[in-house]
Design an enzyme around this catalytic site. Structure first.
Site, short mmCIF file in Angstrom:
data_model
loop_
_atom_site.label_atom_id
_atom_site.label_comp_id
_atom_site.label_asym_id
_atom_site.label_seq_id
_atom_site.Cartn_x
_atom_site.Cartn_y
_atom_site.Cartn_z
N ARG A 27 0.81 -1.22 0.00
CA ARG A 27 0.00 0.00 0.00
C ARG A 27 0.84 1.27 0.00
NH1 ARG A 27 -5.60 -0.77 2.12
NH2 ARG A 27 -6.15 -2.69 1.08
N ARG A 31 -3.49 6.48 1.26
CA ARG A 31 -4.01 7.68 1.93
C ARG A 31 -3.08 8.36 2.92
NH1 ARG A 31 -9.50 4.73 3.42
NH2 ARG A 31 -7.87 3.16 3.65
N ARG A 40 -6.95 11.43 -5.66
CA ARG A 40 -8.19 10.70 -5.43
C ARG A 40 -9.39 11.65 -5.46
NH1 ARG A 40 -11.33 9.23 -1.02
NH2 ARG A 40 -11.83 7.02 -0.78
N ASP A 77 -6.87 -2.71 -7.22
CA ASP A 77 -7.37 -3.38 -6.03
C ASP A 77 -7.63 -4.84 -6.36
OD1 ASP A 77 -8.33 -2.56 -3.18
OD2 ASP A 77 -9.72 -4.09 -3.88
N TYR A 154 -14.74 -12.22 0.01
CA TYR A 154 -15.48 -10.99 -0.30
C TYR A 154 -16.70 -11.28 -1.18
CZ TYR A 154 -11.80 -8.15 1.74
OH TYR A 154 -10.92 -7.57 2.62
O1 CP3 Z 1 0.09 -2.06 -2.36
C1 CP3 Z 1 -0.24 -1.18 -3.17
O2 CP3 Z 1 0.19 0.01 -3.07
C2 CP3 Z 1 -1.07 -1.55 -4.37
C3 CP3 Z 1 -2.46 -1.21 -4.32
C4 CP3 Z 1 -3.40 -2.08 -3.51
C5 CP3 Z 1 -4.60 -1.58 -2.94
N1 CP3 Z 1 -5.29 -2.61 -2.39
C6 CP3 Z 1 -5.03 -0.18 -2.99
C7 CP3 Z 1 -6.12 0.26 -2.11
C8 CP3 Z 1 -3.35 -3.45 -3.22
C9 CP3 Z 1 -2.27 -4.46 -3.54
C10 CP3 Z 1 -4.56 -3.77 -2.53
C11 CP3 Z 1 -4.88 -5.14 -2.11
C12 CP3 Z 1 -6.10 -5.38 -1.34
N2 CP3 Z 1 -7.31 -4.78 -1.45
C13 CP3 Z 1 -6.22 -6.41 -0.38
C14 CP3 Z 1 -5.15 -7.42 -0.04
C15 CP3 Z 1 -4.08 -6.85 0.78
C16 CP3 Z 1 -4.50 -6.37 2.11
O3 CP3 Z 1 -4.34 -5.16 2.36
O4 CP3 Z 1 -4.95 -7.18 2.91
C17 CP3 Z 1 -7.52 -6.36 0.13
C18 CP3 Z 1 -8.10 -7.26 1.20
C19 CP3 Z 1 -8.22 -5.34 -0.57
C20 CP3 Z 1 -9.64 -4.98 -0.44
C21 CP3 Z 1 -9.78 -3.58 -0.02
N3 CP3 Z 1 -9.51 -2.50 -0.81
C22 CP3 Z 1 -10.21 -3.11 1.23
C23 CP3 Z 1 -10.59 -3.99 2.40
C24 CP3 Z 1 -10.19 -1.72 1.15
C25 CP3 Z 1 -10.65 -0.76 2.19
C26 CP3 Z 1 -9.62 -0.70 3.26
C27 CP3 Z 1 -9.31 0.71 3.64
O5 CP3 Z 1 -8.14 0.92 4.00
O6 CP3 Z 1 -10.21 1.56 3.56
C28 CP3 Z 1 -9.71 -1.35 -0.12
C29 CP3 Z 1 -9.48 0.01 -0.62
C30 CP3 Z 1 -8.09 0.36 -1.05
N4 CP3 Z 1 -7.30 -0.40 -1.85
C31 CP3 Z 1 -7.40 1.57 -0.77
C32 CP3 Z 1 -6.17 1.52 -1.44
C33 CP3 Z 1 -5.10 2.58 -1.52
C34 CP3 Z 1 -7.95 2.74 0.04
C35 CP3 Z 1 -8.95 3.38 -0.87
C36 CP3 Z 1 -9.19 4.83 -0.66
O7 CP3 Z 1 -8.48 5.65 -1.26
O8 CP3 Z 1 -10.14 5.12 0.06
#
Ligand code: CP3
Length: 355
Positions: A27, A31, A40, A77, A154
């Protein structure tokens, strides 16, 4: 035949010698970076950001402009795959991901099909091409997907969950239905990762975020075989270069030997694992990625350095370690602490890479 100018990540994943331990951060574009929040806001929301190759390229590069990281990771994602399968992904502001049509009824599982990534996920592939162009072969691009089991969680719950009631209900009462979802997910994920490789990803990672919620037997029946199936279907090389694969089961520390045998070059580990002990268990077989507690990044800079040093000491001398956090960086992380971490790893790790 293009190898990035900085290929320490690719080398470490293949346990080849490197002058220092490469680092990237799960990540890393997110944010905690004010510039991410600005982009964003311009996009409107997170999904619009993912679906715009221009903006996805922009945010992928943001952490690299700030910190001398050794890799870029595709901004997207894991849930784009079930979205492409027709489940209707949306994000509830401040609440995380949701699906409009979770898999509840038998007919919904029967009707599920494998999406063509070149059709339904073209925006991700376009982003890969654009990111590679923008990276100009400075550092490698990592592609990724969720694991079949983590995606299934999911798809069945329709949202994130603490206890996975619906998933566990299906697992124990209709394992045949869960196996069908997992088989389709494995096909979808393999096709998706192969397409990412064809379009510029130079390494790939499978995020098995919820594999650790399974029992010992459950992990070996419902997650591991499908990780293995995905990895077995991926091309070993592209453009004359090996494409290294990492598999990361969060909470998978008890199953390291199984994970090391799944067909990956590298196993990611979370912070519950002692890296030195993990290396003793699997080090002859795979590289290891991890595993600093993301919570360390809330501490003062000198503590960040000390804790990074402890991870390096724990792994010890020699190649085969990719430094990372044990899970994604928190949105409350001060960006300056990420700078301290990257510098500390680059500087302190040189000691462990002398002949
Ligand atoms: O690592 C990176 O920089 C690459 C981008 C990436 C994102 N999500 C961006 C993201 C990767 C590799 C993921 C993987 C992901 N997404 C996983 C597996 C890894 C982990 O973290 O466990 C999972 C379970 C998801 C599903 C997901 N996407 C969730 C549960 C959420 C909400 C969580 C939160 O922090 O709000 C997301 C959203 C998400 N994916 C964000 C980002 C940067 C935040 C989105 C925003 O800008 O609001």
């Amino acid at each position: 035949m293009t190898r990035p100018k900085n290929d320490t990540l690719l080398r470490a994943l293949l346990r080849e010698p490197t002058p220092y331990t490469p680092i990237w951060v799960m990540r890393q574009a997110g944010r905690y970076l004010p510039e991410y929040n600005q982009t964003r806001a311009r996009a409107g929301d997170f999904l619009a950001l993912c679906r715009s190759p221009d903006l996805a390229t922009e945010v992928t590069l943001q952490p690299l402009a700030r910190f001398p990281l050794d890799a870029a990771i595709l901004f997207s994602d894991i849930l784009t795959v079930p979205d492409a399968m027709g489940l209707g992904l949306y994000f509830e502001e401040g609440e995380g991901p949701r699906f409009e049509r979770p898999l509840r009824e038998e007919w919904e599982v029967r009707d599920l099909t494998v999406p063509d990534p070149y059709d339904r996920l073209r925006y991700v592939l376009d982003a890969c091409v654009q990111i590679r162009r923008a990276l100009n072969d400075e550092v490698p691009l990592i592609g990724f997907s969720g694991s079949p089991f983590t995606l299934a969680c999911y798809m069945i719950e329709g949202r994130g969950s603490q206890d996975f009631v619906q998933t566990k209900r299906m697992l124990y009462s209709r394992p045949d239905l869960l196996h069908r979802i997992l088989e389709l997910n494995a096909q979808a994920v393999a096709a998706y990762l192969e397409a990412q490789i064809q379009n510029g990803a130079q390494a790939v990672m499978l995020f098995d975020t919820w594999g650790g919620a399974l029992s010992h037997a459950g992990f070996h029946e419902f997650s591991l075989p499908y990780l293995r199936a995905v990895l077995a279907r991926l091309p070993r090389r592209h453009d004359g270069q090996i494409v290294p694969r990492t598999v990361f089961t969060k909470g998978g520390g008890l199953w390291l030997e199984s994970l090391a045998d799944a067909g990956a070059d590298c196993v990611g580990v979370d912070w519950t694992v002692d890296l030195g002990a993990a290396r003793a268990r699997v080090g002859g077989k795979v590289a290891l990625q991890g595993n600093l507690d993301p919570g360390v990044l809330f501490a003062p800079p000198e503590v960040v350095r000390q804790e990074a040093a402890k991870v390096l000491v724990s792994y010890g001398a020699g190649s085969g370690h990719v430094f990372n956090l044990g899970h994604g960086v928190s949105q409350l992380t001060p960006p300056d602490n990420v700078a301290v971490l990257v510098d500390a790893v680059h500087e302190l790790s040189r000691l462990y890479h002398q002949e």
